[in-house]
Design an enzyme around this catalytic site. Structure first.
Site, short mmCIF file in Angstrom:
data_model
loop_
_atom_site.label_atom_id
_atom_site.label_comp_id
_atom_site.label_asym_id
_atom_site.label_seq_id
_atom_site.Cartn_x
_atom_site.Cartn_y
_atom_site.Cartn_z
N LYS A 4 0.77 -1.23 -0.12
CA LYS A 4 0.05 -0.09 0.04
C LYS A 4 0.91 1.11 -0.16
O LYS A 4 1.31 1.61 0.80
CB LYS A 4 -0.90 0.05 1.24
N PRO A 5 0.96 1.84 -1.05
CA PRO A 5 1.75 2.98 -1.33
C PRO A 5 1.12 4.20 -0.87
O PRO A 5 -0.12 4.17 -0.62
CB PRO A 5 2.13 3.37 -2.68
N SER B 187 6.14 8.05 8.96
CA SER B 187 6.38 8.77 10.26
C SER B 187 6.46 8.06 11.60
O SER B 187 5.78 6.91 11.72
CB SER B 187 5.49 10.15 10.24
N GLU C 182 10.44 1.48 9.79
CA GLU C 182 11.43 2.59 9.38
C GLU C 182 10.91 3.98 9.32
O GLU C 182 10.11 4.34 8.46
CB GLU C 182 12.04 2.29 8.08
N CYS D 84 14.12 10.63 4.80
CA CYS D 84 14.29 10.39 6.14
C CYS D 84 15.87 10.78 6.87
O CYS D 84 16.11 11.01 7.83
CB CYS D 84 13.85 8.95 6.56
P1 NAD Z 1 2.98 8.75 7.27
O1 NAD Z 1 3.33 7.99 8.51
O2 NAD Z 1 2.18 9.61 7.03
O3 NAD Z 1 2.52 7.70 6.12
C1 NAD Z 1 3.04 6.30 5.83
C2 NAD Z 1 2.08 5.54 5.15
O4 NAD Z 1 1.19 4.96 6.23
C3 NAD Z 1 1.08 5.71 3.88
O5 NAD Z 1 1.19 5.12 3.14
C4 NAD Z 1 -0.12 6.39 5.07
O6 NAD Z 1 -1.45 6.05 4.11
C5 NAD Z 1 0.08 4.99 5.88
N1 NAD Z 1 -0.86 5.14 7.08
C6 NAD Z 1 -1.46 6.27 7.56
N2 NAD Z 1 -2.07 6.04 8.84
C7 NAD Z 1 -2.02 4.50 8.80
C8 NAD Z 1 -2.34 3.38 9.93
N3 NAD Z 1 -3.34 3.85 10.88
N4 NAD Z 1 -2.15 2.37 9.85
C9 NAD Z 1 -1.32 1.93 8.47
N5 NAD Z 1 -0.98 2.73 7.52
C10 NAD Z 1 -1.28 4.11 7.74
O7 NAD Z 1 4.39 9.11 6.40
P2 NAD Z 1 4.57 10.17 5.20
O8 NAD Z 1 4.10 11.46 5.48
O9 NAD Z 1 4.03 9.46 4.05
O10 NAD Z 1 6.11 9.93 5.00
C11 NAD Z 1 7.23 10.65 5.48
C12 NAD Z 1 7.63 10.06 6.81
O11 NAD Z 1 8.17 8.96 6.43
C13 NAD Z 1 8.87 10.84 7.48
O12 NAD Z 1 8.69 10.88 8.94
C14 NAD Z 1 9.80 10.32 6.96
O13 NAD Z 1 11.01 10.18 7.87
C15 NAD Z 1 9.58 8.73 6.81
N6 NAD Z 1 10.46 7.88 5.99
C16 NAD Z 1 11.25 7.20 6.73
C17 NAD Z 1 12.30 6.25 6.08
C18 NAD Z 1 13.09 5.32 6.66
O14 NAD Z 1 13.66 4.60 6.00
N7 NAD Z 1 13.23 5.41 8.01
C19 NAD Z 1 11.92 6.56 4.68
C20 NAD Z 1 11.21 7.45 3.97
C21 NAD Z 1 10.29 8.01 4.85
#
Ligand code: NAD
Length: 476
Positions: free
Chosen positions: A162-163, A213, A234, A268
């Site tokens: 799920k992207p 996040s 991650e 990240c």
């Molecule tokens: P996000 O947490 O808002 O969303 C990530 C994914 O989770 C999305 O696909 C979203 O639809 C899904 N999601 C949302 N609520 C959910 C729930 N309750 N249950 C399951 N899935 C759910 O993050 P974002 O804003 O898309 O991405 C940015 C964040 O990702 C930043 O904090 C960044 O640091 C982090 N990130 C980490 C890495 C790493 O390897 N550590 C890599 C890239 C990004």
């Protein structure tokens, strides 16, 4: 982004600000049906030889390459940027090759070994988890939807991905590549949706790989805990760089400018805090400011400059909030933006160097995910290390020093899982080293390096008696 009653999601274009794309979200029943089908497909997939699985993955790589132009076009519309998108598409192809060669070693014919008890032998097997759920964010939509998917498939798992709902356009193209490869569609499905769908994924799978996040990661961790399934998280970061007196300042400023502002800081592993020894602080800030002010925005055309738009409008609010908070508390900007700028409907932030910053400011303690470079002076090396470690995050870091040995010695004292030595943000480019995310940046085994494939398999041992005599511990 808006969700309608008909279960569709409308998506904003990061360059124009217009809503120009809509997709359907599957119902919980439809998602459950997809997962049931994937589970059925996985039974045959797990029985395939590793050579057969590699052959399927190689066909997929060919299809991804055949669709590269279309894929890059969709990803550019999703993210509003071009250079990083081309890099992303290339990394996927090389990553399939790398995992194909690594996975073969893990599936060598099980060898029966003697044990410490002469009449007992041991045979080790690896059993893939049937269905892996991959939930990914918007900052590198293709790469992060595949980084765990490729090794999981090679391990013999089925995968439902799920992207992010913020960047969904590339999924149509990826689905074409999957459909073009016999058998692949029976073990791999992309499912579109927002947080609700992500939560449904956690409810349907046997193992979760979540990238996103820390706030959402916590929810995923709790939901996975209720189901007693393994989870690999991650999460966010607030990476620090330490620059010591004696370091090559030309190199350090160029590397940190790239490490902080590439992809407009939406990584990240972006460097979000820079600590510089006080004797070289002025010179460092001057050089960094000079170089940062020369970096132009990728506007009006996508390939005009280096810094593309902020992809998610929610992130624009966070960057603006961090800038406002820092300026109100006395921070000074030597070059860059005081807030994101609306250009043609997209929001852009210039590479921004800040001085006079401290830990009372959000910019020093919370993840910004923008091209901001707060620079702080420190006196002794242990002061610098303490400042770098003063965060709840522990993703990665960087050290610049006169010698590699000195930089590694400092890096060993940093509380994070990867340290670039005399360079910055190298885990963006190189995925061969093994690393854990420390503190609130993640949970679980390494996703990089050869051993990452082990996460998708359970170990199983056969304990084999090789004679017919009663064992000494039998009652009779
Ligand atoms: P996000 O947490 O808002 O969303 C990530 C994914 O989770 C999305 O696909 C979203 O639809 C899904 N999601 C949302 N609520 C959910 C729930 N309750 N249950 C399951 N899935 C759910 O993050 P974002 O804003 O898309 O991405 C940015 C964040 O990702 C930043 O904090 C960044 O640091 C982090 N990130 C980490 C890495 C790493 O390897 N550590 C890599 C890239 C990004």
């Amino acid at each position: 982004m808006a969700t309608s009653e008909q279960n569709t999601i409308s998506v904003r274009n990061p360059r124009t600000g217009q809503t120009d794309y809509t997709f359907f979200v599957p119902s919980a029943t439809a998602l459950n049906h997809t997962c049931t089908q994937l589970r059925a497909g996985q039974v045959g997939w797990a029985k395939c030889s590793i050579d057969d699985r590699i052959a399927v993955m190689q066909q997929w790589k060919t299809e991804v390459e055949n669709h590269k132009t279309e894929l890059v076009e969709a990803l550019c519309a999703d993210t509003g940027r071009q250079w990083e998108t081309l890099l992303e598409a290339d990394i996927v192809a090389s990553s399939i090759d790398r995992w194909c060669s690594i996975s073969k070693a893990f599936f060598a014919t099980p060898i029966r070994k003697a044990s410490s008890i002469p009449f007992l032998e041991i045979q080790q097997d690896l059993v893939p988890y049937p269905l892996v759920g991959v939930i990914s964010p918007w900052n590198f939509p293709l790469l992060l939807s595949l980084i765990d998917t490729i090794p999981a498939l090679l391990a013999g798992c089925a995968v439902v991905v799920k992207p992010s709902e913020v960047t969904p356009r590339f999924v149509e193209v990826i689905n074409k590549t999957i459909a073009a490869v016999p058998f692949l569609g029976s073990v791999l499905a992309y499912v579109q949706g927002a947080g609700h769908t992500g939560a449904e994924i956690v409810n349907n799978v046997d193992l979760v790989c979540f990238t996103g996040s820390t706030a959402t990661g916590r929810k995923v961790y709790q939901a996975a805990c209720d189901r007693f399934i393994p989870v690999f998280l991650e999460l966010g970061g607030k990476d620090a760089a330490i620059v010591l007196a004696g370091a090559d300042l030309q190199l350090a400023t160029s590397a940190l400018l790239w490490g902080s502002t590439a992809n407009a800081g939406q990584s990240c592993l972006s460097v979000e805090r820079i600590y510089v020894q006080s004797t070289i602080y002025e010179e460092f800030v001057e050089l960094l400011t000079q170089k940062a002010s020369a970096v132009s925005l990728a506007f009006p055309a996508m390939n005009d400059g280096k810094i593309g738009p902020i992809i998610s409008d929610k992130q624009v609010t966070i960057i603006d909030d961090h800038l406002r908070d820092a300026l109100e508390k006395g921070a000074k900007i030597t070059t860059g933006s005081t807030q994101c700028q609306n250009l043609g409907g997209g929001y852009y932030c210039r590479p921004t160097v800040l001085t006079n910053v401290n830990d009372s400011m959000k910019i020093m303690t919370e993840e910004t995910f923008g091209p901001l470079m707060p620079v702080v002076a420190f006196d002794t090396i242990s002061d610098g290390i303490a400042l770098a470690n003063s965060t709840v995050y522990g993703l990665s870091g960087a050290v610049f020093a006169q010698t590699t040995a000195q930089a590694i010695e400092v890096g060993q004292q940093m509380h994070c899982g990867a340290v670039s030595i005399n360079d910055a943000a190298l885990t963006a480019i190189m995925h061969e080293g093994e690393k854990n995310s420390f503190k609130m940046s993640g949970i679980g085994g390494t996703r990089m390096g050869p051993s990452a494939i082990k996460r998708f398999m359970r170990q199983k041992v056969f304990l084999i008696k090789n004679n017919t005599a009663p064992d000494p511990w039998h009652f009779a």
